[in-house]
Design a protein around this motif. Structure first.
Motif, PDB file in Angstrom:
ATOM      1  N   TRP A   5       0.957  -1.022  -0.116  1.00 32.41           N
ATOM      2  CA  TRP A   5       0.006   0.072   0.120  1.00 32.41           C
ATOM      3  C   TRP A   5       0.996   1.166   0.034  1.00 32.41           C
ATOM      4  N   PRO A   6       1.471   1.695  -1.243  1.00 26.00           N
ATOM      5  CA  PRO A   6       2.743   2.460  -1.186  1.00 26.00           C
ATOM      6  C   PRO A   6       2.285   3.925  -1.038  1.00 26.00           C
ATOM      7  N   ALA A   7       2.999   4.593  -0.123  1.00 28.93           N
ATOM      8  CA  ALA A   7       2.520   6.222   0.009  1.00 28.93           C
ATOM      9  C   ALA A   7       3.185   7.010  -1.285  1.00 28.93           C
ATOM     10  N   VAL A   8       2.723   7.971  -1.124  1.00 21.98           N
ATOM     11  CA  VAL A   8       3.107   8.966  -2.314  1.00 21.98           C
ATOM     12  C   VAL A   8       4.361   9.728  -2.080  1.00 21.98           C
ATOM     13  N   ASP A 146       2.861  -3.667  -8.041  1.00 21.89           N
ATOM     14  CA  ASP A 146       2.489  -4.813  -8.992  1.00 21.89           C
ATOM     15  C   ASP A 146       1.475  -5.284  -8.071  1.00 21.89           C
ATOM     16  N   ALA A 147       0.284  -5.539  -9.020  1.00 18.48           N
ATOM     17  CA  ALA A 147      -1.009  -5.806  -8.521  1.00 18.48           C
ATOM     18  C   ALA A 147      -2.021  -6.470  -9.456  1.00 18.48           C
ATOM     19  N   LEU A 148      -2.940  -7.359  -9.148  1.00 17.21           N
ATOM     20  CA  LEU A 148      -3.927  -7.699  -9.858  1.00 17.21           C
ATOM     21  C   LEU A 148      -5.352  -7.331  -9.136  1.00 17.21           C
ATOM     22  N   ALA A 165      -2.159  -7.445  -3.891  1.00 15.73           N
ATOM     23  CA  ALA A 165      -0.739  -6.774  -4.200  1.00 15.73           C
ATOM     24  C   ALA A 165       0.238  -7.823  -4.302  1.00 15.73           C
ATOM     25  N   LEU A 166       1.278  -7.709  -5.366  1.00 19.01           N
ATOM     26  CA  LEU A 166       2.338  -8.777  -5.229  1.00 19.01           C
ATOM     27  C   LEU A 166       3.568  -8.143  -4.872  1.00 19.01           C
ATOM     28  N   GLY A 173      15.118 -12.266   6.915  1.00 21.76           N
ATOM     29  CA  GLY A 173      15.086 -13.894   7.262  1.00 21.76           C
ATOM     30  C   GLY A 173      13.807 -14.545   6.475  1.00 21.76           C
ATOM     31  N   GLU A 174      13.124 -13.838   5.530  1.00 17.66           N
ATOM     32  CA  GLU A 174      12.015 -14.496   4.899  1.00 17.66           C
ATOM     33  C   GLU A 174      12.047 -14.093   3.609  1.00 17.66           C
ATOM     34  N   GLN A 175      12.142 -15.006   2.730  1.00 18.43           N
ATOM     35  CA  GLN A 175      12.290 -14.652   1.122  1.00 18.43           C
ATOM     36  C   GLN A 175      11.186 -15.405   0.504  1.00 18.43           C
ATOM     37  N   GLY A 176      10.619 -14.610  -0.388  1.00 18.21           N
ATOM     38  CA  GLY A 176       9.846 -15.137  -1.385  1.00 18.21           C
ATOM     39  C   GLY A 176       8.888 -14.196  -2.017  1.00 18.21           C
ATOM     40  N   ARG A 177       7.865 -14.449  -2.574  1.00 13.55           N
ATOM     41  CA  ARG A 177       6.853 -13.787  -3.381  1.00 13.55           C
ATOM     42  C   ARG A 177       5.470 -13.737  -2.708  1.00 13.55           C
ATOM     43  N   PHE A 178       5.009 -12.556  -2.091  1.00 13.73           N
ATOM     44  CA  PHE A 178       4.134 -12.738  -1.172  1.00 13.73           C
ATOM     45  C   PHE A 178       2.734 -11.827  -1.969  1.00 13.73           C
TER      46      PHE A 178
END
Length: 250
Positions: A5-8, A146-148, A165-166, A173-178
């Motif tokens: 949820w990116p800020a301006v 990036d989102a659908l 949101a992707l 310590g935690e890697q991956g695509r969430f």
């Protein structure tokens, strides 16, 4: 969640992450206190000055790991009030196969890489904002990562929506695509037809096909119907947060 949820505009004060978006949504106009500044009272004062210069109420997103540990008490002493208690729920990617969503796509649901105008109008009609400039900011937030975008259509009209949101995580310590699930909205007159369940199942199906490491969503503690639905779909509560807000003139 911050990335989803990116800020301006972003800033930082000695370990605190600042987010400014013209007052459009608390999440994009609050401080994420990740690490404790050496001078905490001075940092709070600087945050208040930066928000005041932008005509934005100062707000801190308070979690169990907000730093420093005494931040909540310090803000309370300065007149900050508590609001918007929210649960953070998660579903691990390995659990998606346990949810009966993968086999059959829902022909009534469209998935797109950007929101169409009907998607936006439905979201804004229920969640705001109303003015054209604030809606421009809102669209920036909605499309800034990036989102659908999911649309459930009945008789040619969009009746329910959701956003996935992707986000790629490569540290801590935690890697991956969430995937972060946002904007689950149904038209008031179309509720009690199972549309929220249908669109959530479509989101979970897409998450499974995308081989996401896990999913998160945020839901108000007071929204018991949504919490029940999410629990039935396999989500569990991982944490919670609320906002400490200093209203203008305090």
């Amino acid at each position: 969640m911050d990335a989803g949820w990116p800020a301006v505009e972003r800033g930082e004060i000695a370990g605190w992450r600042l987010r400014f978006s013209g007052g459009v949504t608390q999440r994009a106009n609050s401080v994420l206190p990740v690490r404790a500044p050496a001078d905490v009272p001075g940092a709070i004062t600087e945050v208040e000055e930066r928000n005041s210069a932008r005509w934005i109420n100062t707000a801190f997103q308070i979690t169990a790991v907000a730093q420093p540990e005494e931040l909540d008490a310090l803000l309370a002493d300065r007149g900050y009030t508590v609001g918007s208690p929210t649960l953070v729920q998660i579903l691990h990617g390995s659990e998606l196969s346990d949810v009966d969503v993968v086999a059959h796509p829902d022909s009534g649901i469209d998935v797109a890489g950007e929101p169409d105008q009907e998607w936006l109008e439905l979201f804004w009609s229920q969640e705001g904002p109303e003015g054209p400039e604030d809606r421009r900011v809102s669209k920036f937030i909605l499309t800034g990562v990036d989102a659908l975008y999911f649309s459930l259509r009945v008789d040619g009209r969009t009746e329910a929506i959701a956003r996935l949101a992707l986000v790629t995580q490569e540290d801590e310590g935690e890697q991956g695509r969430f995937g972060g699930i946002y904007c689950v909205v149904t038209r008031p007159e179309a509720r009690r037809n199972g549309y929220s369940r249908r669109i959530m199942r479509a989101v979970l199906r897409t998450a499974s096909l995308e081989s996401l490491t896990g999913l998160w969503l945020q839901v108000r503690e007071s929204n018991t119907a949504a919490i029940q639905l999410y629990n039935e779909l396999g989500f569990t509560t991982a944490s919670s947060y609320y906002y400490r807000t200093l209203r203008a003139g305090r």
